[in-house]
Scaffold this active site. Sequence first.
Site, mmCIF file in Angstrom:
data_model
loop_
_atom_site.group_PDB
_atom_site.id
_atom_site.type_symbol
_atom_site.label_atom_id
_atom_site.label_comp_id
_atom_site.label_asym_id
_atom_site.label_seq_id
_atom_site.Cartn_x
_atom_site.Cartn_y
_atom_site.Cartn_z
ATOM 1 N N HIS A 146 -57.911 -21.390 35.061
ATOM 2 C CA HIS A 146 -58.019 -22.799 35.431
ATOM 3 C C HIS A 146 -57.103 -23.717 34.641
ATOM 4 O O HIS A 146 -57.105 -24.925 34.849
ATOM 5 C CB HIS A 146 -59.470 -23.269 35.241
ATOM 6 C CG HIS A 146 -59.895 -23.248 33.808
ATOM 7 N ND1 HIS A 146 -60.671 -22.258 33.294
ATOM 8 C CD2 HIS A 146 -59.605 -24.060 32.789
ATOM 9 C CE1 HIS A 146 -60.854 -22.491 32.009
ATOM 10 N NE2 HIS A 146 -60.210 -23.578 31.677
ATOM 11 N N HIS B 132 -62.673 -27.995 26.242
ATOM 12 C CA HIS B 132 -61.624 -29.026 26.277
ATOM 13 C C HIS B 132 -61.688 -29.713 27.630
ATOM 14 O O HIS B 132 -61.826 -29.063 28.659
ATOM 15 C CB HIS B 132 -60.274 -28.334 26.047
ATOM 16 C CG HIS B 132 -59.094 -29.132 26.449
ATOM 17 N ND1 HIS B 132 -58.785 -30.335 25.860
ATOM 18 C CD2 HIS B 132 -58.128 -28.907 27.377
ATOM 19 C CE1 HIS B 132 -57.679 -30.809 26.416
ATOM 20 N NE2 HIS B 132 -57.271 -29.974 27.345
ATOM 21 N N TYR C 82 -52.541 -35.542 27.429
ATOM 22 C CA TYR C 82 -51.374 -34.998 28.133
ATOM 23 C C TYR C 82 -51.589 -35.149 29.626
ATOM 24 O O TYR C 82 -52.728 -35.327 30.106
ATOM 25 C CB TYR C 82 -51.104 -33.535 27.740
ATOM 26 C CG TYR C 82 -52.192 -32.568 28.124
ATOM 27 C CD1 TYR C 82 -52.188 -31.924 29.358
ATOM 28 C CD2 TYR C 82 -53.239 -32.280 27.249
ATOM 29 C CE1 TYR C 82 -53.186 -31.032 29.715
ATOM 30 C CE2 TYR C 82 -54.244 -31.395 27.595
ATOM 31 C CZ TYR C 82 -54.212 -30.766 28.817
ATOM 32 O OH TYR C 82 -55.198 -29.886 29.171
ATOM 33 N N ASP D 211 -40.731 -9.034 0.005
ATOM 34 C CA ASP D 211 -40.094 -8.748 -1.286
ATOM 35 C C ASP D 211 -41.199 -8.678 -2.312
ATOM 36 O O ASP D 211 -42.130 -9.480 -2.299
ATOM 37 C CB ASP D 211 -39.024 -9.791 -1.630
ATOM 38 C CG ASP D 211 -39.591 -11.175 -1.887
ATOM 39 O OD1 ASP D 211 -40.669 -11.501 -1.323
ATOM 40 O OD2 ASP D 211 -38.974 -11.939 -2.639
HETATM 41 C C1 LIG Z 1 -58.804 -26.862 30.162
HETATM 42 C C2 LIG Z 1 -57.729 -26.035 29.543
HETATM 43 C C3 LIG Z 1 -56.447 -26.478 29.573
HETATM 44 C C4 LIG Z 1 -55.447 -25.712 29.016
HETATM 45 N N1 LIG Z 1 -54.171 -26.138 29.116
HETATM 46 C C5 LIG Z 1 -53.171 -25.355 28.695
HETATM 47 C C6 LIG Z 1 -51.860 -25.729 28.916
HETATM 48 O O1 LIG Z 1 -51.611 -26.756 29.537
HETATM 49 N N2 LIG Z 1 -50.875 -24.964 28.411
HETATM 50 C C7 LIG Z 1 -51.131 -23.821 27.730
HETATM 51 O O2 LIG Z 1 -50.204 -23.172 27.295
HETATM 52 N N3 LIG Z 1 -52.388 -23.401 27.530
HETATM 53 C C8 LIG Z 1 -53.408 -24.140 27.995
HETATM 54 N N4 LIG Z 1 -54.699 -23.749 27.801
HETATM 55 C C9 LIG Z 1 -54.957 -22.530 27.019
HETATM 56 C C10 LIG Z 1 -54.734 -21.289 27.863
HETATM 57 O O3 LIG Z 1 -55.336 -21.427 29.079
HETATM 58 C C11 LIG Z 1 -55.265 -20.045 27.181
HETATM 59 O O4 LIG Z 1 -54.922 -20.025 25.847
HETATM 60 C C12 LIG Z 1 -54.748 -18.777 27.861
HETATM 61 O O5 LIG Z 1 -54.927 -18.847 29.234
HETATM 62 C C13 LIG Z 1 -55.450 -17.553 27.316
HETATM 63 O O6 LIG Z 1 -55.036 -16.432 28.045
HETATM 64 P P1 LIG Z 1 -55.681 -15.017 27.765
HETATM 65 O O7 LIG Z 1 -55.050 -14.038 28.663
HETATM 66 O O8 LIG Z 1 -55.636 -14.744 26.311
HETATM 67 O O9 LIG Z 1 -57.224 -15.205 28.054
HETATM 68 P P2 LIG Z 1 -58.026 -15.321 29.441
HETATM 69 O O10 LIG Z 1 -57.235 -15.938 30.479
HETATM 70 O O11 LIG Z 1 -59.320 -15.928 29.099
HETATM 71 O O12 LIG Z 1 -58.228 -13.813 29.837
HETATM 72 C C14 LIG Z 1 -59.121 -12.973 29.149
HETATM 73 C C15 LIG Z 1 -59.692 -12.031 30.179
HETATM 74 O O13 LIG Z 1 -60.443 -11.032 29.500
HETATM 75 C C16 LIG Z 1 -61.508 -10.676 30.346
HETATM 76 N N5 LIG Z 1 -62.552 -10.040 29.527
HETATM 77 C C17 LIG Z 1 -63.164 -10.599 28.459
HETATM 78 N N6 LIG Z 1 -64.072 -9.736 27.968
HETATM 79 C C18 LIG Z 1 -64.028 -8.630 28.738
HETATM 80 C C19 LIG Z 1 -64.728 -7.393 28.720
HETATM 81 N N7 LIG Z 1 -65.673 -7.123 27.799
HETATM 82 N N8 LIG Z 1 -64.405 -6.477 29.652
HETATM 83 C C20 LIG Z 1 -63.451 -6.730 30.601
HETATM 84 N N9 LIG Z 1 -62.775 -7.871 30.642
HETATM 85 C C21 LIG Z 1 -63.046 -8.820 29.730
HETATM 86 C C22 LIG Z 1 -61.955 -12.020 30.919
HETATM 87 O O14 LIG Z 1 -62.693 -11.879 32.094
HETATM 88 C C23 LIG Z 1 -60.635 -12.724 31.119
HETATM 89 O O15 LIG Z 1 -60.148 -12.612 32.426
HETATM 90 C C24 LIG Z 1 -55.741 -24.487 28.373
HETATM 91 C C25 LIG Z 1 -57.043 -24.050 28.338
HETATM 92 C C26 LIG Z 1 -58.034 -24.805 28.929
HETATM 93 C C27 LIG Z 1 -59.411 -24.316 28.866
#
Ligand SMILES: Cc1cc2nc3c(=O)[nH]c(=O)nc-3n(C[C@H](O)[C@H](O)[C@H](O)COP(=O)(O)OP(=O)(O)OC[C@H]3O[C@@H](n4cnc5c(N)ncnc54)[C@H](O)[C@@H]3O)c2cc1C
Length: 807
Positions: free
Chosen positions: A45, A222, A253, A538
């Site tokens: 999202h 957020h 933003y 180092d």
């Molecule tokens: C409102 C909002 C706005 C944002 N805006 C920005 C932005 O503008 N620019 C930016 O760079 N970042 C932004 N971010 C941050 C960004 O979205 C995240 O940091 C990034 O998407 C994280 O990606 P990810 O792949 O690490 O995690 P996720 O996308 O959360 O993926 C993790 C996945 O792991 C899976 N998972 C978890 N546990 C298990 C399990 N036990 N077994 C199997 N699957 C599992 C979940 O289902 C999920 O799909 C925003 C975040 C939010 C919430």
Amino acid sequence: MPKIIIIGAGIVGCSLADELTERGYCDLVVIEKGNLWKPGGSTSHAPGVVFQTNGSRTMAQFASQTVEKLYGLKHGVENCFLKVGSMELATIPERLADLHRRAGLAMSAGIDARVLSPEEAFKLHPLLAREKLLGALYVPDDGIAKAVLADEVMGKRAISRGARFISNCEVVAIDQSNGAVTGVQTTQGLFPADIVISCAGIWGPKIGAMVGMHKAIQPLAHQLCYTAPMPELASYKSEAELPVLRHQGSDLYFKQRGQSLAVGWYGHRPLPVRADDILPNELAEIMPSQMRFTPEEWKGAMEGATEVIPALKNSEIVECMNGLFSFTVDNFPLMGEWSGLKGFWVAEAVWITHACGVARAMAEWIIDGHPKLAVHECDVNRFETHQLGSQHIEERGAQNYIEVYDLLHPLQPMESPRPLRTTGFYPRQKELGAFFLEASGYERPQWYESNAVLLDRYKSPPRDEWSSKFWSPIICAESCAVREGVGLFDITTLKRIEVTGNGSLEFLERMTTGNLRKKSGSITYCLMLNESAGIMSDITVMRRGERDFFIGVNSNTDINYLKKMAPDTVHVKDITAGTVGLGLFGPKSRELAQSLTRDDLSNEALGYFKLKSTYLGHVPVMLCRLSYVGELGYEIYTTADFALKLWDTLWQAGKKYGLIAAGRGAFNSMRLEKGYRSYGMDMNSEHNPHEAGLAFAVRKDGGYRGADAFKEINPNALTRKLVCLVLDNPQHVVLGKEPVLHQGKVVGYVTSAYFGHTIGRQIAYAWVLGELSTEGTALTIRYFNCDYPATVGQDPQYDPQMTRLRS
Ligand SMILES: Cc1cc2nc3c(=O)[nH]c(=O)nc-3n(C[C@H](O)[C@H](O)[C@H](O)COP(=O)(O)OP(=O)(O)OC[C@H]3O[C@@H](n4cnc5c(N)ncnc54)[C@H](O)[C@@H]3O)c2cc1C
């Protein structure tokens, strides 16, 4: 080929699957508890705005690599990156000045960035309140990542190479045997694996708990809202044409979504959520990472928003969320193999902005043993123990959320929790009016107000407002007084280990470039290299006995690395917290130390780079004849219980010699005059010893990690070099990370910079192109919006013949 399991198909998991399979690592399964390609994590999202500029060069480069990769990806006819540019807005003079500084950070990392006038900014984004603006930082290659589309493209590409993606399958346990992972237990059964990579985002702490690992990650909610279509945007037909915006002054933003705007806000109180409390996919209203919007936190957001985009006054907010994503205790992601379990890797707390760069580095790390970019800031094993406590994680995570857009000085310490760690000298330092900054959680004196009495004798040039923060002219007085007399520095925060046991010499010979086959009582400065001869650290190795080494290292990462590589007979023990260290530096240090011991401390008896176990008064100490400030002196170590007695003993005896306590400010200024590099600031794993001017620390016979690659380097054909720049005007001060220019083009960047009080000039070490590294070359350093002339100078500036150290 190892069997690899990636947990999570967000942007990080999908990018990593793509990077690994591209390199032929195709025995790979991505396990995802949600639906593909929008499984319900933060990626599903997030608005995906990408601002590449970052105070960390590595993070900026991760961002640039992400832009480059996503810009090259297409989902059908749709681009996975919309290069609409970005603008950071200034409405007050302090922010405008900071935009110039940030432009410098971007330029240092090779990112095209410039500060625009209000008119230029308004032309690019006609909804802006032109009259409110003072300027904007414009980065034309920034924009919007279409992360969900990119996940699908990268995921399907990985599948086409042989990877499997299994959705609606939750990892519930991680199996291990003999300290190594063997597989994961899931809701669809057992999957064997040699390597498990947790890319679980906000669920990272939950996965960590499965293997007993504390992760310094705090999920926070957020707020993000979308407007209804706005008449002012009616003429726009495509998804986004206007630059994405940040107004840090109001914690806001913005991005365009067709005829609407998205408004994101960091101004509300922090809303931490425990990973265990995140709803499962089947119970979540929309998706697990989206919580119900709390309008009471949104109050104030639109006030700030309408200040810079007046059209928002009449807009209707139609879509709102409290979206979850991860913050860490130090704002860097978690990357690498966890030292607690072989084969268990982590890539978490990663923004979309950095995801593809992080994934590339992770793939290189897994396959080649080390990534091309320097990742020490992000290493999962970097944390101090206190940083892994849940109270600390929550408090620091929340604070970092609050400060995400704040104007922070590079030296600004955390405000709370303080004091957290204190060395045994703390009561005496307080009595002397120490001004403390923080290092590894410790209170560390930067200067001592008690030395204000020296200001009549030693004058420091005036400074601008920014460089005067966390600074005092007393630093100058301390530096000069130590060069003439003797000073006491608390060096306890520098990390120390013991390496003991059968085979410890041979082990250290393999791990380091130093010639360690010297008598007990010898000290050797050497490097640890990776297979490509990049400098991993180092270190200073002090041989206390046949199989007994005391080593000054740089970080927990070094310690974990040595522990991991050590054979069973060799013991690597972190002794930092159980010991204390004082630097007794200055030409009168020998006389002072000699007055406290009957052992002979003459140059003949205890020469440069030699150590001795002795007593200073009643205190058992290890006296090491070296000094990081370039003067005759000693590093003195004892156990923590003797801290106060050691301080008092030296202080009492020191009265006769004019001993002063001196802080880290003086230490840094003096070390830079002497040309002593600081790992992480001046050099890192991207640099080889020749480039960094450290080839003297590499032994000739090979036999250490990285030796083959080191032999291949032609020292006469270096494309870049670390040089010592001296600013032409003694009134000019720079602080580090500024871009270096030649004939208007960026040719490098500053690493460490301090005023050299002995030489009366500002010194700035900098990486520059090889052809511009000869002494006498004229360059400029861009400090905010000023270009300061600087010249490549002699390295080091102070005592190049080492007469003072060896005296
Ligand atoms: C409102 C909002 C706005 C944002 N805006 C920005 C932005 O503008 N620019 C930016 O760079 N970042 C932004 N971010 C941050 C960004 O979205 C995240 O940091 C990034 O998407 C994280 O990606 P990810 O792949 O690490 O995690 P996720 O996308 O959360 O993926 C993790 C996945 O792991 C899976 N998972 C978890 N546990 C298990 C399990 N036990 N077994 C199997 N699957 C599992 C979940 O289902 C999920 O799909 C925003 C975040 C939010 C919430």
